[in-house]
Design a protein around this motif. Structure first.
Motif, PDB file in Angstrom:
ATOM      1  N   THR A   1       5.663   2.960  -2.970  1.00  0.00           N
ATOM      2  CA  THR A   1       5.354   4.269  -3.536  1.00  0.00           C
ATOM      3  C   THR A   1       4.691   4.206  -4.903  1.00  0.00           C
ATOM      4  O   THR A   1       4.011   5.145  -5.296  1.00  0.00           O
ATOM      5  CB  THR A   1       6.636   5.116  -3.646  1.00  0.00           C
ATOM      6  OG1 THR A   1       7.590   4.379  -4.416  1.00  0.00           O
ATOM      7  CG2 THR A   1       7.196   5.417  -2.273  1.00  0.00           C
ATOM      8  N   ASP A   2       4.888   3.110  -5.629  1.00  0.00           N
ATOM      9  CA  ASP A   2       4.350   3.029  -6.984  1.00  0.00           C
ATOM     10  C   ASP A   2       4.312   1.577  -7.454  1.00  0.00           C
ATOM     11  O   ASP A   2       4.686   0.661  -6.728  1.00  0.00           O
ATOM     12  CB  ASP A   2       5.176   3.888  -7.950  1.00  0.00           C
ATOM     13  CG  ASP A   2       6.661   3.520  -7.956  1.00  0.00           C
ATOM     14  OD1 ASP A   2       7.011   2.355  -7.684  1.00  0.00           O
ATOM     15  OD2 ASP A   2       7.475   4.414  -8.236  1.00  0.00           O
ATOM     16  N   GLY A   3       3.876   1.400  -8.695  1.00  0.00           N
ATOM     17  CA  GLY A   3       3.751   0.062  -9.259  1.00  0.00           C
ATOM     18  C   GLY A   3       5.074  -0.675  -9.371  1.00  0.00           C
ATOM     19  O   GLY A   3       5.125  -1.898  -9.209  1.00  0.00           O
TER      20      GLY A   3
ATOM     21  N   THR B   1       0.812  -1.213   0.000  1.00  0.00           N
ATOM     22  CA  THR B   1       0.000   0.000   0.000  1.00  0.00           C
ATOM     23  C   THR B   1       0.847   1.266   0.000  1.00  0.00           C
ATOM     24  O   THR B   1       1.928   1.298   0.588  1.00  0.00           O
ATOM     25  CB  THR B   1      -0.937   0.026   1.225  1.00  0.00           C
ATOM     26  OG1 THR B   1      -1.732   1.216   1.174  1.00  0.00           O
ATOM     27  CG2 THR B   1      -0.180  -0.037   2.540  1.00  0.00           C
ATOM     28  N   ALA B   2       0.329   2.286  -0.651  1.00  0.00           N
ATOM     29  CA  ALA B   2       0.920   3.622  -0.546  1.00  0.00           C
ATOM     30  C   ALA B   2       0.447   4.306   0.738  1.00  0.00           C
ATOM     31  O   ALA B   2       0.947   5.353   1.101  1.00  0.00           O
ATOM     32  CB  ALA B   2       0.551   4.464  -1.759  1.00  0.00           C
ATOM     33  N   ASP B   3      -0.522   3.708   1.406  1.00  0.00           N
ATOM     34  CA  ASP B   3      -1.068   4.189   2.675  1.00  0.00           C
ATOM     35  C   ASP B   3      -1.615   5.613   2.573  1.00  0.00           C
ATOM     36  O   ASP B   3      -1.386   6.460   3.440  1.00  0.00           O
ATOM     37  CB  ASP B   3      -0.029   4.068   3.790  1.00  0.00           C
ATOM     38  CG  ASP B   3      -0.651   4.057   5.176  1.00  0.00           C
ATOM     39  OD1 ASP B   3      -1.880   3.836   5.280  1.00  0.00           O
ATOM     40  OD2 ASP B   3       0.075   4.275   6.159  1.00  0.00           O
ATOM     41  N   THR B   4      -2.373   5.861   1.547  1.00  0.00           N
ATOM     42  CA  THR B   4      -2.946   7.177   1.282  1.00  0.00           C
ATOM     43  C   THR B   4      -3.709   7.740   2.479  1.00  0.00           C
ATOM     44  O   THR B   4      -3.628   8.929   2.774  1.00  0.00           O
ATOM     45  CB  THR B   4      -3.877   7.098   0.057  1.00  0.00           C
ATOM     46  OG1 THR B   4      -3.134   6.592  -1.048  1.00  0.00           O
ATOM     47  CG2 THR B   4      -4.466   8.459  -0.283  1.00  0.00           C
ATOM     48  N   TYR B   5      -4.445   6.892   3.180  1.00  0.00           N
ATOM     49  CA  TYR B   5      -5.275   7.351   4.299  1.00  0.00           C
ATOM     50  C   TYR B   5      -4.600   7.170   5.652  1.00  0.00           C
ATOM     51  O   TYR B   5      -5.197   7.473   6.690  1.00  0.00           O
ATOM     52  CB  TYR B   5      -6.631   6.639   4.282  1.00  0.00           C
ATOM     53  CG  TYR B   5      -7.472   7.052   3.098  1.00  0.00           C
ATOM     54  CD1 TYR B   5      -8.229   8.215   3.130  1.00  0.00           C
ATOM     55  CD2 TYR B   5      -7.481   6.297   1.932  1.00  0.00           C
ATOM     56  CE1 TYR B   5      -8.981   8.607   2.042  1.00  0.00           C
ATOM     57  CE2 TYR B   5      -8.236   6.679   0.837  1.00  0.00           C
ATOM     58  CZ  TYR B   5      -8.977   7.843   0.902  1.00  0.00           C
ATOM     59  OH  TYR B   5      -9.720   8.225  -0.184  1.00  0.00           O
TER      60      TYR B   5
END
Length: 154
Positions: free
Chosen positions: A75-77, A53-57
């Motif tokens: 951070t990305d794919g 996960t990028a852990d956006t939340y």
């Protein structure tokens, strides 16, 4: 721990790891989708389960603890693919929905895209071996390999 899916007209898939995107896949705006935890608990008997996960939340640690599975921030794919390569990509089933999941779904033995509550990237849908209308449907299919066989038949 693993499942084998004999794909008529194709190669057998031997899957040891379940790799899940978090945001928009198993959560809705950072909150675990009802029913996911129970399904993951059952699937942990068959797979080593991992979260990427990028852990956006900012809820990755909470989600990881609730599911009792490890979470890795990426951070990305490209970072997701690197994590999959450490696990052995061909032995993984991955589930995702976002644009950063496209490469992940192309890299694994079985890539599943979901049309989750946060939508889905059309590139990710095209990269998937299978598209499901929800994460619950996708997880349920993994508990019954014969159902996957009929969908993946060549």
């Amino acid at each position: 721990m693993s499942i084998t899916i004999d794909v008529p007209g194709g190669s057998a898939l031997v899957l040891d790891h379940l790799v899940l995107d978090v945001n928009g896949t198993i959560t809705n705006r950072g909150v675990l989708i009802p029913g996911v935890a129970a399904r993951i608990a059952r699937l942990r008997e068959t797979f080593d389960v991992h979260l990427l996960t990028a852990d956006t939340y900012g809820t990755a640690d909470e989600i990881s603890a609730a599911l009792d599975v490890p979470a890795e921030r990426v951070t990305d794919g490209v970072a997701k693919v690197a994590a999959l390569q450490r696990l052995g990509g061909d032995s993984c089933v991955a589930i995702g929905n976002g644009a950063n999941d496209e490469l992940m779904l192309r890299t694994v033995g079985l890539g599943i895209a979901v049309l989750g509550p946060e939508g889905a990237s059309p590139r990710t849908l095209a990269a998937a071996d299978l598209v499901c209308g929800s994460i619950l449907t996708a997880l349920d299919l993994l508990t019954e390999p014969r159902a996957l066989t009929s969908t993946l038949r060549h």
